[in-house]
Design an enzyme around this catalytic site. Structure first.
Site, PDB file in Angstrom:
ATOM      1  CE1 TYR A 157      56.502 -10.965  35.467  1.00 32.10           C
ATOM      2  CE2 TYR A 157      57.708  -9.003  34.796  1.00 32.10           C
ATOM      3  CZ  TYR A 157      56.932  -9.674  35.728  1.00 32.10           C
ATOM      4  OH  TYR A 157      56.574  -9.063  36.897  1.00 32.10           O
ATOM      5  CB  CYS A 165      50.813  -7.647  41.752  1.00 35.34           C
ATOM      6  SG  CYS A 165      52.557  -7.135  41.697  1.00 35.34           S
ATOM      7  CB  CYS A 211      54.064  -7.301  37.621  1.00 35.84           C
ATOM      8  SG  CYS A 211      54.378  -8.394  39.012  1.00 35.84           S
ATOM      9  CB  CYS A 234      58.826 -58.961  40.295  1.00 35.62           C
ATOM     10  SG  CYS A 234      57.444 -59.884  40.971  1.00 35.62           S
ATOM     11  CB  CYS A 235      61.088 -55.381  38.130  1.00 36.43           C
ATOM     12  SG  CYS A 235      60.127 -54.983  39.581  1.00 36.43           S
ATOM     13  CB  CYS A 263      32.203 -34.615  32.030  1.00 35.02           C
ATOM     14  SG  CYS A 263      32.243 -34.254  30.274  1.00 35.02           S
ATOM     15  CG  MET A 291      52.801  -8.495  34.011  1.00 31.48           C
ATOM     16  SD  MET A 291      51.971  -7.111  33.202  1.00 31.48           S
ATOM     17  CE  MET A 291      51.210  -7.954  31.827  1.00 31.48           C
ATOM     18  CB  CYS A 325      31.544 -30.716  30.279  1.00 32.54           C
ATOM     19  SG  CYS A 325      32.750 -31.618  31.289  1.00 32.54           S
TER      20      CYS A 325
END
Length: 539
Positions: free
Chosen positions: A55, A3, A6, A536-537, A118, A1, A113
């Site tokens: 939903y 709003c 809704c 390379c690669c 952190c 939802m 944190c």
């Protein structure tokens, strides 16, 4: 939802269905609806109606009317003691499950944190990296920039960042989830699922303890009398000290030690164990030690602190001993980073039958339930690995188990950890020694970062990648990285271990060229090939 409209459309659609007597959506932001039904209601019809409106629906709880009235006798469905990451993750999960939730916090909302851990530490660590890169750009043609350092302004910016994130990620969430309320004060548990806060009693169906942890201070003679910094106070110093001794060579000590050294502080790190970062692979410990020494950080390993004493107005003397050798260090400040201890004192745990372990941690079963079946615990206070993402995850699981009666448990076998030194350490899974101790037949590879194209063009080839694999199956058992931004590309190994992938699975996956994610693939290739002989690669 999205709003109020809704919610209105959903109510009207559901009320038209057979067996639906009442639809209640208290707030569209909660994304929940309560239905009162007869026995003739059709579950699939309800879910299809919800889907037809665009939903996704899930039935999270069924409850007889009689039980509902019984539960309404309590003030809350879930009372949470603590206001950090575990607490808020739990509150949001419980709220999404339709519960009425109370958060009890006696200090600053947001926990370790965002406030003192952190966020502020990694902000200052990143600032130190930029400061260092400006003076040592590593590229020919780029001269060093001796940029000025305004420490006070840096601390001010850090405080503003902390304040903003605390508001956005914690305080504002109380407005988004109307069935979560904040109770300010110190909580004490009482029998009968009760909490006493500011001499007022609150009752709840279930209680969750998420009180976190605090810096642990060792009983070193003279330390308290001399004065010291911990990981909290070190991040708010008004001025930088000229010299610093850090007691403890784990992740926090290494991160802060390198940060202060890069800002011009003379740093000594004292570690009682044989090496710094002892939980990591020996090859990583040895390499990181060399890099730190190159930045003029002195490391004292296998070293005990005998005593500490104050010398003059701005000085300390630390007596240290390595084997038979005794010596001393004179520094301006001492920073203690010897781990953290669970915050479990003065909660009244004994009165409600909640037992603690040897380290003061709250004992929980696999479903995060304590020895009192109505009380759960999550995060640092329950002795889990002390990472914010672990605290949040355990908080959510504990809330779901408490509210719904589910029996979700947690598998830590693919838990990553990152130490924010430069280069970073990032590890997941078993070390070589751990795998052998479990009786596994293992093979390993150690791949130098200097062979990674991204590292070469970035002029930063420090570090190595160590992979641990089961010899018989090729299954990846552990990945251990020492490299710039290692924490940003460890996740491939996390998913590989979580889902039982093999070394060949990693090799067969596409890895974009000139990214550090290539390092994992190249390391995997090195089990069978000399990567230095590939173009390379090529794989």
């Amino acid at each position: 939802m999205k709003c109020e409209d809704c919610a209105t459309h959903l109510i009207r659609a559901l009320q038209k269905l057979q067996g639906i007597e009442k639809v209640l959506i208290t707030d569209w932001r909660s994304k929940r609806a309560s239905l009162v039904t007869t026995q003739q209601w059709n579950e699939q019809e309800v879910l299809q109606t919800i889907k037809a409106l665009g939903y996704q629906g899930t039935i999270i709880k069924r409850m007889p009317i009689g039980m509902e009235s019984e539960e309404k006798g309590k003030d809350y469905d879930l009372l949470i003691v603590g206001g950090g990451s575990a607490a808020f993750a739990a509150a949001i999960k419980a709220s999404e499950l339709g519960a009425k939730v109370g958060i009890v916090e006696s200090g600053v909302i947001g926990g370790t944190c965002v406030n003192v851990g952190c966020v502020p530490s990694k902000f200052l660590i990143r600032a130190a990296e930029v400061y260092t890169m400006a003076r040592n750009p590593r590229f020919a043609g780029l001269g060093s920039c001796n940029m000025p350092l305004d420490w006070a302004q840096l601390i001010d910016q850090k405080e503003k960042l902390v304040s903003m994130l605390r508001m956005q990620k914690y305080i504002h969430l109380l407005d988004v989830y109307p069935n979560i309320s904040l109770i300010e004060g110190k909580a004490r548990l009482m029998a009968g699922n009760q909490l006493i806060v500011n001499n007022k009693t609150y009752t709840s169906r279930k209680i969750l303890l998420a009180t976190g942890s605090s810096p642990s201070i060792p009983p070193i003679p003279g330390l308290k009398e001399t004065g010291f910094l911990d990981s909290t106070t070190a991040l708010s110093l008004k001025t930088l000290p000229s010299s610093l001794a850090i007691i403890g060579g784990g992740a926090i000590g290494l991160e802060l030690g390198q940060m202060f050294a890069r800002f011009g502080v003379k740093v000594n790190i004292i570690e009682a164990l044989p090496s710094i970062a002892m939980s990591e692979e020996p090859e990583i410990r040895e390499q990181l030690s060399l890099y730190l020494k190159e930045e003029r950080i002195e490391l004292f390993t296998n070293t005990q602190v005998r005593y500490v004493e104050k010398t003059g107005e701005n000085g300390c003397f630390i007596s240290i001993q390595n084997g038979e050798k005794e010596t001393g260090l004179r520094v301006e400040k001492i920073l203690v980073t010897t781990g953290r201890s669970p915050n479990t004192a003065e909660l009244g745990l004994e009165e409600v039958g909640v037992k603690k372990g040897n380290r003061g941690e709250i004992l929980v079963d696999p479903f995060l339930r304590t020895t009192n079946p109505d009380i759960y615990a999550a995060g640092d206070c329950a002795g889990f690995p002390q990472f914010v993402y672990v605290s949040a995850f355990t908080g959510g699981v504990a809330a779901e188990n408490a509210i719904t009666g589910a029996k979700r448990s947690i598998d830590f076998s693919s838990l990553p950890r990152v130490t924010f030194t430069d280069p970073q350490i990032a590890s997941v899974g078993l070390t070589e020694a751990q795998a052998k101790k479990e009786g596994l037949n293992v093979i390993t590879t150690i791949f130098p970062v200097k062979e990674v194209p991204k590292a070469i063009i970035s002029s930063d080839t420090r570090g190595l990648i160590k992979l641990v694999s089961e010899a018989n199956t090729g299954k990846l058992l552990g990945a251990h990285l020492l490299a710039a931004a290692a924490g940003d590309f460890i996740q491939e190994a996390v998913l590989a271990i979580r889902h039982g992938l093999t070394i060949q699975d990693i090799v067969d996956a596409f890895h974009p060229y000139l990214t550090m994610s290539e390092a994992i693939k190249l390391a995997a290739l090195s089990f069978k090939k000399d990567v230095g002989h590939l173009s390379c690669c090529a794989s």
